[in-house]
Design an enzyme around this catalytic site. Structure first.
Site, PDB file in Angstrom:
ATOM      1  N   LYS A 176     -17.980   7.480  -6.562  1.00 37.56           N
ATOM      2  CA  LYS A 176     -17.526   6.513  -7.575  1.00 37.56           C
ATOM      3  C   LYS A 176     -16.653   5.455  -6.917  1.00 37.56           C
ATOM      4  O   LYS A 176     -15.683   5.790  -6.233  1.00 37.56           O
ATOM      5  CB  LYS A 176     -16.712   7.241  -8.657  1.00 37.56           C
ATOM      6  CG  LYS A 176     -16.217   6.285  -9.724  1.00 37.56           C
ATOM      7  CD  LYS A 176     -15.008   6.839 -10.437  1.00 37.56           C
ATOM      8  CE  LYS A 176     -14.360   5.794 -11.326  1.00 37.56           C
ATOM      9  NZ  LYS A 176     -13.915   4.592 -10.613  1.00 37.56           N
ATOM     10  N   GLU A 251      -6.293  13.704  -1.611  1.00 39.19           N
ATOM     11  CA  GLU A 251      -5.461  12.829  -0.762  1.00 39.19           C
ATOM     12  C   GLU A 251      -4.675  11.949  -1.722  1.00 39.19           C
ATOM     13  O   GLU A 251      -5.230  11.013  -2.300  1.00 39.19           O
ATOM     14  CB  GLU A 251      -6.350  11.953   0.131  1.00 39.19           C
ATOM     15  CG  GLU A 251      -7.142  12.704   1.181  1.00 39.19           C
ATOM     16  CD  GLU A 251      -6.289  13.155   2.345  1.00 39.19           C
ATOM     17  OE1 GLU A 251      -5.216  12.562   2.579  1.00 39.19           O
ATOM     18  OE2 GLU A 251      -6.697  14.105   3.023  1.00 39.19           O
ATOM     19  N   CYS A 286      -0.882   4.574   1.153  1.00 38.28           N
ATOM     20  CA  CYS A 286      -0.288   5.884   0.843  1.00 38.28           C
ATOM     21  C   CYS A 286       0.744   6.284   1.893  1.00 38.28           C
ATOM     22  O   CYS A 286       1.718   6.954   1.604  1.00 38.28           O
ATOM     23  CB  CYS A 286      -1.380   6.935   0.761  1.00 38.28           C
ATOM     24  SG  CYS A 286      -2.408   6.972   2.235  1.00 38.28           S
ATOM     25  N   GLU A 386       6.842   6.704  -6.030  1.00 35.16           N
ATOM     26  CA  GLU A 386       6.001   5.852  -5.184  1.00 35.16           C
ATOM     27  C   GLU A 386       5.846   4.490  -5.862  1.00 35.16           C
ATOM     28  O   GLU A 386       5.413   4.414  -7.007  1.00 35.16           O
ATOM     29  CB  GLU A 386       4.614   6.494  -5.009  1.00 35.16           C
ATOM     30  CG  GLU A 386       3.704   5.694  -4.101  1.00 35.16           C
ATOM     31  CD  GLU A 386       2.278   6.230  -4.026  1.00 35.16           C
ATOM     32  OE1 GLU A 386       1.732   6.636  -5.074  1.00 35.16           O
ATOM     33  OE2 GLU A 386       1.702   6.248  -2.926  1.00 35.16           O
TER      34      GLU A 386
END
Ligand code: NAD
Length: 482
Positions: A176, A251, A286, A386
């Protein structure tokens, strides 16, 4: 409406197709907000067709010799290189990642196929000599159909690199693409259509609901590899668990500490922190070294250097070769990042940035200046959440044990960096910090072949290494009477 890239198809069963739905996703250039192309908003029915095609293609794909499969993967690497210039231009306009740095993503994309093609002979079992009555061994077999769900921050790199290990291990894939920046995955669809047997790779565009959710729930998909946010990772684990027993690797995000001890060179450490932030992707990485934990004695020097370096970053249209930082990826993400920056302004001292850059070229687009907060303290949201944007924080410390506690005081555990000339001190930190990837006296030191992955809420399972390849196989024990 005529757009630069027009209507771009999905890939299902070897056919480039607009799918069965009638909804579209229009992609906007985040530097200008101009529409540049459309992809179909895929449906659960598209996922079902893609999975059926992948299941039908899998036995023949797995039956190829590793040399034959390897040759196809290397052909994909070559096909990526042949279209690299075109993809760089498309990706800069579609994602906001700066064109000057997209060479890295293109290199990684093709390199992954070559790396895993070369590693295929390492998919092997063991023999056990503990009983003399027969032959006892393990075999590694592919799962069958693998689902891969990709985030927005490196759309082309993830839509290619995430195929390499599952394919090398003999699986077929339903992938996707992200709903913002979906265009470059349509080039991957064309390349796979040209190079691979029909059904081996299927690419479905669309939203998390229904497309990602349908992949997570499909009973024939027994292995999912996900890259994205913690909230979505948890949703995928729940959906997977509600459908059938699946292996899910994740992840996820990070809030990565960069620790500076009193014996370090403050300017070199600050420069490494800036490099590790990945401003070329507006900090949407990330592994960004966003949380600087600096010893009191060096804090002023580090703040000065970071402020100078951030002030010098040339922000501009991502398609302009001179730009060192582009916009945030979408309006939704820009709003989220600006909200968190507003929270930070109420909690900490804003040293630099925090707003939209001045000038006419920033009247449209999803902008935030490189931003630096100091006097950050444990417990503040800006210290724990984050941001996934061009935002750095500085937190001072004086006691090593307290600093190591602060370093671990987030739900995450992706990357960390430590700056010191004292090897014992460095290793105390390496052992104490919860992170999957730790750099000593550097940043961005990761390379393909070394595991990349997090602990705690940053994820499960290392990627880009032998462990990733093996994670796309199951172990089967075989006992033979002789
Ligand atoms: P996201 O979780 O919002 O979306 C990622 C993908 O999941 C998209 O394709 C989205 O459509 C899909 N999705 C959304 N809801 C879903 C659902 N319910 N079921 C299945 N799929 C669903 O993440 P994002 O905003 O695209 O990416 C940013 C995040 O990704 C950050 O947290 C970043 O740290 C993380 N990330 C991690 C790594 C890593 O290697 N650890 C790498 C890149 C990005």
């Amino acid at each position: 409406m005529m757009t630069a890239y027009g209507d771009r198809p999905m890939l299902i069963g070897g056919d480039l197709t607009f799918g069965v739905g009638d909804e579209w996703i229009t992609s906007l250039n985040p530097s200008t907000e101009k529409p540049i192309g459309r992809v179909p908003a895929g449906t659960a029915q598209d996922v079902a067709r893609a999975t059926a095609a992948a299941a039908a293609a899998q036995p023949a794909w797995a039956a190829l010799t590793i040399w034959e499969r390897g040759a196809r993967l290397k052909a994909l690497a070559a096909a990526i290189r042949a279209r690299a210039q075109e993809v760089r231009a498309m990706e800069a306009a579609d994602s906001g990642n700066t064109i000057a740095n997209l060479g890295n993503d293109l290199h990684k994309a093709s390199n992954h196929f070559e790396y895993f093609a070369g590693l295929m002979s390492e998919v092997k079992g063991e023999t056990m000599s503990s009983l003399s009555s027969g032959l006892h061994m393990t075999l590694r077999v592919p799962y069958g159909v693998v689902g891969r769900i990709v985030p927005f921050n490196h759309p082309f790199m993830f839509a290619t690199a995430n195929l390499a290990a599952p394919l090398a291990a003999g699986n077929t894939v339903v992938l996707k693409s992200p709903e913002t920046s979906p265009l470059s995955a349509t080039v991957v669809a064309e390349l796979c259509r040209d190079v691979l047997p029909p059904g081996v790779v299927n690419i479905v565009s669309g939203y998390g609901l229904p497309v990602g959710d349908a992949i997570a729930r499909h009973p024939q998909i027994r292995r999912i590899g996900f890259t994205g946010s913690v909230a979505t990772g948890l949703a995928i684990q729940r959906a997977a668990a509600e459908s059938t027993v699946k292996h899910v690797s994740l992840e996820l995000g990070g809030k990565n500490p960069l620790i500076i001890f009193p014996d370090a060179d403050p300017e070199a450490a600050a420069d490494a922190a800036v490099a590790g932030m990945n401003f070329a992707w507006a900090g949407q990485s990330c592994g960004s070294t966003s949380r600087v934990l600096v010893h009191d004695s060096l804090a002023d020097a580090v703040e000065k250097r970071l402020a100078e370096r951030l002030a010098a970053i040339r922000v501009g249209d991502a398609s302009d070769d001179a730009s060192q930082m582009g916009p945030l990826n979408s309006a939704l993400h820009r709003d989220r990042v600006h909200r968190l920056v507003a929270v930070g302004k109420g909690e900490a001292r804003l040293v630099l940035g925090g707003g939209v850059p001045a000038g006419r070229s920033f009247e449209r687009g999803y902008w935030l200046e490189p931003t630096l907060f100091a006097d950050v303290a444990t417990g503040m949201r800006i210290a724990r959440e984050e941001v996934f944007g061009p935002v750095m924080t500085i937190q001072r410390w004086s006691d090593e044990a307290e600093m190591l506690r602060i370093a671990n005081d987030t739900p995450y555990g992706l990357t960390a960096a430590v700056f010191t000339r004292d090897i014992d001190q460095a290793f105390r930190a390496v052992r104490a910090i919860a992170a999957g990837v730790i750099a000593v006296n550097g940043s961005r030191m990761h390379f393909v072949g070394a595991p990349f992955g997090g602990t705690r809420n940053s994820g499960l399972g290392g990627e880009e290494c032998l462990e990733e390849l093996l994670s796309y196989t199951e172990v089967r024990a075989v006992h033979i009477t002789l």
